[in-house]
Design a protein around this motif. Structure first.
Motif, PDB file in Angstrom:
ATOM      1  N   THR A   1       0.842  -1.193   0.000  1.00 29.46           N
ATOM      2  CA  THR A   1       0.000   0.000   0.000  1.00 29.46           C
ATOM      3  C   THR A   1       0.876   1.241   0.000  1.00 29.46           C
ATOM      4  O   THR A   1       1.699   1.418   0.909  1.00 29.46           O
ATOM      5  N   TYR A   2       0.685   2.090  -1.003  1.00 36.65           N
ATOM      6  CA  TYR A   2       1.408   3.370  -1.027  1.00 36.65           C
ATOM      7  C   TYR A   2       0.506   4.456  -0.459  1.00 36.65           C
ATOM      8  O   TYR A   2      -0.630   4.647  -0.914  1.00 36.65           O
ATOM      9  N   LEU A   3       0.993   5.174   0.551  1.00 39.90           N
ATOM     10  CA  LEU A   3       0.243   6.249   1.195  1.00 39.90           C
ATOM     11  C   LEU A   3       0.772   7.575   0.673  1.00 39.90           C
ATOM     12  O   LEU A   3       1.846   8.034   1.098  1.00 39.90           O
ATOM     13  N   ASP A   4       0.051   8.180  -0.252  1.00 39.82           N
ATOM     14  CA  ASP A   4       0.586   9.368  -0.920  1.00 39.82           C
ATOM     15  C   ASP A   4       0.671  10.581   0.001  1.00 39.82           C
ATOM     16  O   ASP A   4       1.485  11.474  -0.214  1.00 39.82           O
ATOM     17  N   ARG A   5      -0.134  10.628   1.056  1.00 41.31           N
ATOM     18  CA  ARG A   5      -0.096  11.782   1.958  1.00 41.31           C
ATOM     19  C   ARG A   5       1.208  11.834   2.753  1.00 41.31           C
ATOM     20  O   ARG A   5       1.668  12.915   3.134  1.00 41.31           O
ATOM     21  N   THR A   6       1.806  10.674   3.006  1.00 39.02           N
ATOM     22  CA  THR A   6       3.038  10.629   3.789  1.00 39.02           C
ATOM     23  C   THR A   6       4.241  10.146   2.978  1.00 39.02           C
ATOM     24  O   THR A   6       5.367  10.198   3.475  1.00 39.02           O
ATOM     25  N   ASP A   7       3.996   9.682   1.757  1.00 41.01           N
ATOM     26  CA  ASP A   7       5.048   9.092   0.918  1.00 41.01           C
ATOM     27  C   ASP A   7       5.669   7.877   1.600  1.00 41.01           C
ATOM     28  O   ASP A   7       6.883   7.648   1.530  1.00 41.01           O
ATOM     29  N   ILE A   8       4.817   7.090   2.263  1.00 41.06           N
ATOM     30  CA  ILE A   8       5.252   5.860   2.929  1.00 41.06           C
ATOM     31  C   ILE A   8       4.576   4.676   2.258  1.00 41.06           C
ATOM     32  O   ILE A   8       3.387   4.717   1.948  1.00 41.06           O
TER      33      ILE A   8
END
Length: 246
Positions: free
Chosen positions: A156-163
């Motif tokens: 899972t890529y979390l675009d809000r945190t770039d994690i």
């Protein structure tokens, strides 16, 4: 342990979880799942063809009696840096807010604390300890309580945190993890949380256990159907390469 390492490596490769040069954080709660994940990834890092490093991060919720010193000692044995993140999550949830259904808020606060610590250390990939049984249970939870066919993603890529979150234990059963943790004498930290075990997930776990005598391949069929439907992001590399039939 060799069997778990083999399954973990296959999962990592099926979903392209690790790239050369990655710094992979492991979210270590102190439970058996996260300790097996930490131990397995630390061993994999020694010979995996795509070089990567491992660091352990523990969100200390401030629960009295929880001691992570033995987890720190395990990390030293594995040659893995250990980071303890002190918080007041327990006090906020149970004393200040007095939450009757604390699990969702607790998960959100732990996730926020973990991600903040990762970014402070310049790390953008975290491995979580969800395993084979967790995936099947989550599928049923989504079906029963949300009315949809869904599950968390292997990657899972979390675009809000770039994690990017990865789940390398998805091919490993809870029974295998439990037996291996006992055999290796891993320093499992007991969680005295008042809500521990009293959840909808536990209800689903008990339901699956009650059905398995009649349907012994229930978990296997559910997991394979998630890959072959497939659910979004669940199709492994081997099936993505296979020619589609009309």
């Amino acid at each position: 342990m060799q069997k778990i390492l083999s399954l973990l490596r296959r999962c990592v490769e099926d979903y392209d979880m690790i790239q050369p040069g990655d710094r992979v954080a492991v979210g270590v709660s102190g439970g058996k799942d996260s300790l097996i994940l930490l131990t397995s990834l630390a061993r994999l890092a020694k010979f995996y063809p795509a070089p990567f490093t491992v660091e352990a991060f523990t969100v200390d919720m401030g629960i009295p009696g929880m001691d992570f010193s033995q987890v720190d000692a395990l990390c030293q044995t594995l040659g893995v840096p250990f980071h303890r993140i002190p918080t007041q999550i327990n006090k906020v949830i149970f004393e200040t807010r007095k939450e009757k259904n604390p699990c969702a808020l607790c998960a959100k606060m732990r996730k926020g604390s973990l991600h903040e610590a990762l970014l402070d250390h310049g790390i953008h990939k975290v491995a979580l300890g969800h395993h084979y049984d967790d995936a099947v249970e989550t599928f049923f939870l989504s079906l029963f309580y949300e009315g949809r066919l869904s599950c968390f993603h292997p990657v899972t890529y979390l675009d809000r945190t770039d994690i990017t979150q990865i789940r390398p234990l998805l091919y490993v059963s809870e029974a295998m993890i439990r037996d291996t943790a006992q055999r290796l004498h891993l320093p499992v930290v007991h969680n005295p949380c008042p809500a521990n075990g009293n959840t909808k997930r536990q209800e689903v776990k008990d339901l699956i256990a009650s059905l398995e005598p009649r349907y012994p391949k229930l978990r296997e069929y559910v997991f394979s159907s998630m890959q072959r439907l497939p659910l979004p992001a669940w199709e492994p590399k081997a099936l993505r390469r296979r020619p589609k039939t009309e």
